[in-house]
Design a protein around this motif. Sequence first.
Motif, PDB file in Angstrom:
ATOM      1  N   GLY A 189       0.813  -1.208   0.000  1.00  0.00           N
ATOM      2  CA  GLY A 189       0.000   0.000   0.000  1.00  0.00           C
ATOM      3  C   GLY A 189       0.847   1.259   0.000  1.00  0.00           C
ATOM      4  O   GLY A 189       0.544   2.232  -0.717  1.00  0.00           O
ATOM      5  N   GLU A 190       1.911   1.261   0.784  1.00  0.00           N
ATOM      6  CA  GLU A 190       2.803   2.426   0.834  1.00  0.00           C
ATOM      7  C   GLU A 190       3.448   2.691  -0.523  1.00  0.00           C
ATOM      8  O   GLU A 190       3.461   3.830  -1.014  1.00  0.00           O
ATOM      9  CB  GLU A 190       3.886   2.200   1.887  1.00  0.00           C
ATOM     10  N   LEU A 191       3.977   1.641  -1.126  1.00  0.00           N
ATOM     11  CA  LEU A 191       4.645   1.813  -2.422  1.00  0.00           C
ATOM     12  C   LEU A 191       3.649   2.181  -3.518  1.00  0.00           C
ATOM     13  O   LEU A 191       3.963   2.967  -4.420  1.00  0.00           O
ATOM     14  CB  LEU A 191       5.402   0.541  -2.784  1.00  0.00           C
ATOM     15  N   SER A 192       2.451   1.624  -3.461  1.00  0.00           N
ATOM     16  CA  SER A 192       1.424   1.963  -4.456  1.00  0.00           C
ATOM     17  C   SER A 192       1.040   3.426  -4.361  1.00  0.00           C
ATOM     18  O   SER A 192       0.769   4.081  -5.377  1.00  0.00           O
ATOM     19  CB  SER A 192       0.181   1.084  -4.253  1.00  0.00           C
ATOM     20  N   THR A 193       1.010   3.958  -3.142  1.00  0.00           N
ATOM     21  CA  THR A 193       0.637   5.354  -2.934  1.00  0.00           C
ATOM     22  C   THR A 193       1.743   6.310  -3.357  1.00  0.00           C
ATOM     23  O   THR A 193       1.472   7.378  -3.931  1.00  0.00           O
ATOM     24  CB  THR A 193       0.308   5.590  -1.444  1.00  0.00           C
ATOM     25  N   ARG A 194       2.987   5.910  -3.147  1.00  0.00           N
ATOM     26  CA  ARG A 194       4.101   6.841  -3.331  1.00  0.00           C
ATOM     27  C   ARG A 194       4.844   6.678  -4.650  1.00  0.00           C
ATOM     28  O   ARG A 194       5.652   7.542  -5.003  1.00  0.00           O
ATOM     29  CB  ARG A 194       5.088   6.679  -2.176  1.00  0.00           C
ATOM     30  N   SER A 195       4.588   5.593  -5.390  1.00  0.00           N
ATOM     31  CA  SER A 195       5.348   5.344  -6.618  1.00  0.00           C
ATOM     32  C   SER A 195       4.426   4.954  -7.763  1.00  0.00           C
ATOM     33  O   SER A 195       3.774   3.910  -7.714  1.00  0.00           O
ATOM     34  CB  SER A 195       6.384   4.230  -6.380  1.00  0.00           C
ATOM     35  N   ASP A 196       4.389   5.780  -8.806  1.00  0.00           N
ATOM     36  CA  ASP A 196       3.609   5.440  -9.999  1.00  0.00           C
ATOM     37  C   ASP A 196       4.173   4.190 -10.666  1.00  0.00           C
ATOM     38  O   ASP A 196       3.416   3.362 -11.189  1.00  0.00           O
ATOM     39  CB  ASP A 196       3.636   6.604 -11.000  1.00  0.00           C
ATOM     40  N   ARG A 197       5.493   4.077 -10.670  1.00  0.00           N
ATOM     41  CA  ARG A 197       6.136   2.914 -11.289  1.00  0.00           C
ATOM     42  C   ARG A 197       5.694   1.628 -10.587  1.00  0.00           C
ATOM     43  O   ARG A 197       5.331   0.648 -11.253  1.00  0.00           O
ATOM     44  CB  ARG A 197       7.658   3.068 -11.202  1.00  0.00           C
ATOM     45  N   PHE A 198       5.718   1.630  -9.263  1.00  0.00           N
ATOM     46  CA  PHE A 198       5.297   0.437  -8.535  1.00  0.00           C
ATOM     47  C   PHE A 198       3.836   0.122  -8.829  1.00  0.00           C
ATOM     48  O   PHE A 198       3.481  -1.033  -9.064  1.00  0.00           O
ATOM     49  CB  PHE A 198       5.489   0.628  -7.027  1.00  0.00           C
ATOM     50  N   ARG A 199       3.005   1.122  -8.798  1.00  0.00           N
ATOM     51  CA  ARG A 199       1.570   0.903  -9.012  1.00  0.00           C
ATOM     52  C   ARG A 199       1.308   0.278 -10.379  1.00  0.00           C
ATOM     53  O   ARG A 199       0.482  -0.636 -10.515  1.00  0.00           O
ATOM     54  CB  ARG A 199       0.833   2.228  -8.869  1.00  0.00           C
ATOM     55  N   THR A 200       2.013   0.735 -11.400  1.00  0.00           N
ATOM     56  CA  THR A 200       1.845   0.189 -12.746  1.00  0.00           C
ATOM     57  C   THR A 200       2.301  -1.267 -12.811  1.00  0.00           C
ATOM     58  O   THR A 200       1.618  -2.129 -13.377  1.00  0.00           O
ATOM     59  CB  THR A 200       2.641   1.027 -13.762  1.00  0.00           C
ATOM     60  N   LEU A 201       3.458  -1.555 -12.222  1.00  0.00           N
ATOM     61  CA  LEU A 201       3.984  -2.918 -12.255  1.00  0.00           C
ATOM     62  C   LEU A 201       3.128  -3.865 -11.422  1.00  0.00           C
ATOM     63  O   LEU A 201       2.927  -5.024 -11.804  1.00  0.00           O
ATOM     64  CB  LEU A 201       5.426  -2.930 -11.743  1.00  0.00           C
ATOM     65  N   TRP A 202       2.625  -3.392 -10.303  1.00  0.00           N
ATOM     66  CA  TRP A 202       1.796  -4.242  -9.457  1.00  0.00           C
ATOM     67  C   TRP A 202       0.526  -4.663 -10.189  1.00  0.00           C
ATOM     68  O   TRP A 202       0.049  -5.796 -10.049  1.00  0.00           O
ATOM     69  CB  TRP A 202       1.455  -3.510  -8.166  1.00  0.00           C
ATOM     70  N   ALA A 203      -0.010  -3.766 -10.995  1.00  0.00           N
ATOM     71  CA  ALA A 203      -1.245  -4.061 -11.730  1.00  0.00           C
ATOM     72  C   ALA A 203      -1.034  -5.104 -12.818  1.00  0.00           C
ATOM     73  O   ALA A 203      -2.002  -5.697 -13.306  1.00  0.00           O
ATOM     74  CB  ALA A 203      -1.800  -2.775 -12.345  1.00  0.00           C
ATOM     75  N   ALA A 204       0.222  -5.360 -13.200  1.00  0.00           N
ATOM     76  CA  ALA A 204       0.499  -6.345 -14.252  1.00  0.00           C
ATOM     77  C   ALA A 204       0.361  -7.779 -13.751  1.00  0.00           C
ATOM     78  O   ALA A 204       0.259  -8.705 -14.557  1.00  0.00           O
ATOM     79  CB  ALA A 204       1.900  -6.131 -14.812  1.00  0.00           C
ATOM     80  N   HIS A 205       0.415  -8.010 -12.442  1.00  0.00           N
ATOM     81  CA  HIS A 205       0.255  -9.343 -11.835  1.00  0.00           C
ATOM     82  C   HIS A 205       1.304 -10.344 -12.311  1.00  0.00           C
ATOM     83  O   HIS A 205       1.038 -11.546 -12.371  1.00  0.00           O
ATOM     84  CB  HIS A 205      -1.148  -9.887 -12.091  1.00  0.00           C
ATOM     85  N   ASP A 206       2.496  -9.857 -12.646  1.00  0.00           N
ATOM     86  CA  ASP A 206       3.571 -10.782 -13.007  1.00  0.00           C
ATOM     87  C   ASP A 206       4.162 -11.401 -11.738  1.00  0.00           C
ATOM     88  O   ASP A 206       4.192 -10.777 -10.669  1.00  0.00           O
ATOM     89  CB  ASP A 206       4.667 -10.057 -13.784  1.00  0.00           C
ATOM     90  N   VAL A 207       4.639 -12.648 -11.877  1.00  0.00           N
ATOM     91  CA  VAL A 207       5.190 -13.393 -10.749  1.00  0.00           C
ATOM     92  C   VAL A 207       6.500 -14.039 -11.198  1.00  0.00           C
ATOM     93  O   VAL A 207       6.611 -14.516 -12.333  1.00  0.00           O
ATOM     94  CB  VAL A 207       4.216 -14.499 -10.274  1.00  0.00           C
ATOM     95  N   ARG A 208       7.496 -14.033 -10.307  1.00  0.00           N
ATOM     96  CA  ARG A 208       8.754 -14.707 -10.627  1.00  0.00           C
ATOM     97  C   ARG A 208       9.425 -15.157  -9.346  1.00  0.00           C
ATOM     98  O   ARG A 208       9.119 -14.670  -8.251  1.00  0.00           O
ATOM     99  CB  ARG A 208       9.704 -13.799 -11.424  1.00  0.00           C
ATOM    100  N   TYR A 209      10.363 -16.106  -9.504  1.00  0.00           N
ATOM    101  CA  TYR A 209      11.220 -16.515  -8.404  1.00  0.00           C
ATOM    102  C   TYR A 209      12.506 -15.691  -8.443  1.00  0.00           C
ATOM    103  O   TYR A 209      12.990 -15.316  -9.520  1.00  0.00           O
ATOM    104  CB  TYR A 209      11.581 -17.992  -8.502  1.00  0.00           C
TER     105      TYR A 209
END
Length: 296
Positions: free
Chosen positions: A202-222
């Motif tokens: 939540g903190e990163l989504s609020t403070r970073s447009d880059r994080f918010r965009t990447l989080w919405a992509a739902h990509d997963v990796r090890y």
Amino acid sequence: MDHRSEVREFLSTRRARLTPDRAGLPAYGGNRRVPGLRREEVALLAGVSVDYYTRLERGDLSGASDTVLDALARALQLDEAETAHLFDLARTANASPVARRPRRAAGSVRPSIQRILDAITEAPAIVRDSYFDYRAANALGRALYAPVFAEPHPNSARFSFLNPAAREFYPDWDQVTRELVATMRGEAGRNPYDKRLTDLVGELSTRSDRFRTLWAAHDVRYHRSGVKRLHHPVVGDLELVYEAFELPADPGLQLATYTAEPGSPSADALKLLASWAASGEGAAAVRRDPAATAEP
């Protein structure tokens, strides 16, 4: 995090990226209204009814068997990390409230772990937790990640998205941030009710447009192995191979080591970094114990 939304967005984004050609299906019709496969096409590939797949993609994984999940993973061509994420989402849908409680390592690392770190003298070594806090390191590890350890609470996620210095420290900042969020998405799938992890997202989504965009992509990796390029403020450019190891006795902790190709400029830079870390200036820069400043 709303679990049904997590399931819905994960499945729909995986479906959207898969074309009929990649799936081995004929592309009937001129104009397709969806960027990837249709729901009925995924259902066909998975061997389930359209109604049943529609229910799954609307966020209801309750009662889905391993056989169905395996078939769905094959139909959507999920990789190992994505398949594990799908099973994590299904486990959450079927878990009782007691089973949902996350297991997290807390406090300082065990003395034996710190001794192992200190015994590694020719390679940087760092222990991080599931919240991406740097919990412990050897001297060379603290020197390598000096810009991160300079923060009051060393945390790779906050540094990468909230500290402007990260763009210079990581020459491949776009790739680093993409992989970081994909790793964090996997952590969230395994521990969806962990408040501290949810607060970090939540903190990163609020403070970073880059994080918010990447989080919405739902990509997963090890995060297991790979090449990390860094631009260190003291020794310059380094290209290092990292290997990450889970610590089974300490759930949530991961040990990462960094090595350079023998005889390479990066190997020379690591030797210079070790000299700097042993110097008065370097020792002052890396002597902070991350466990003493880690968030509770």
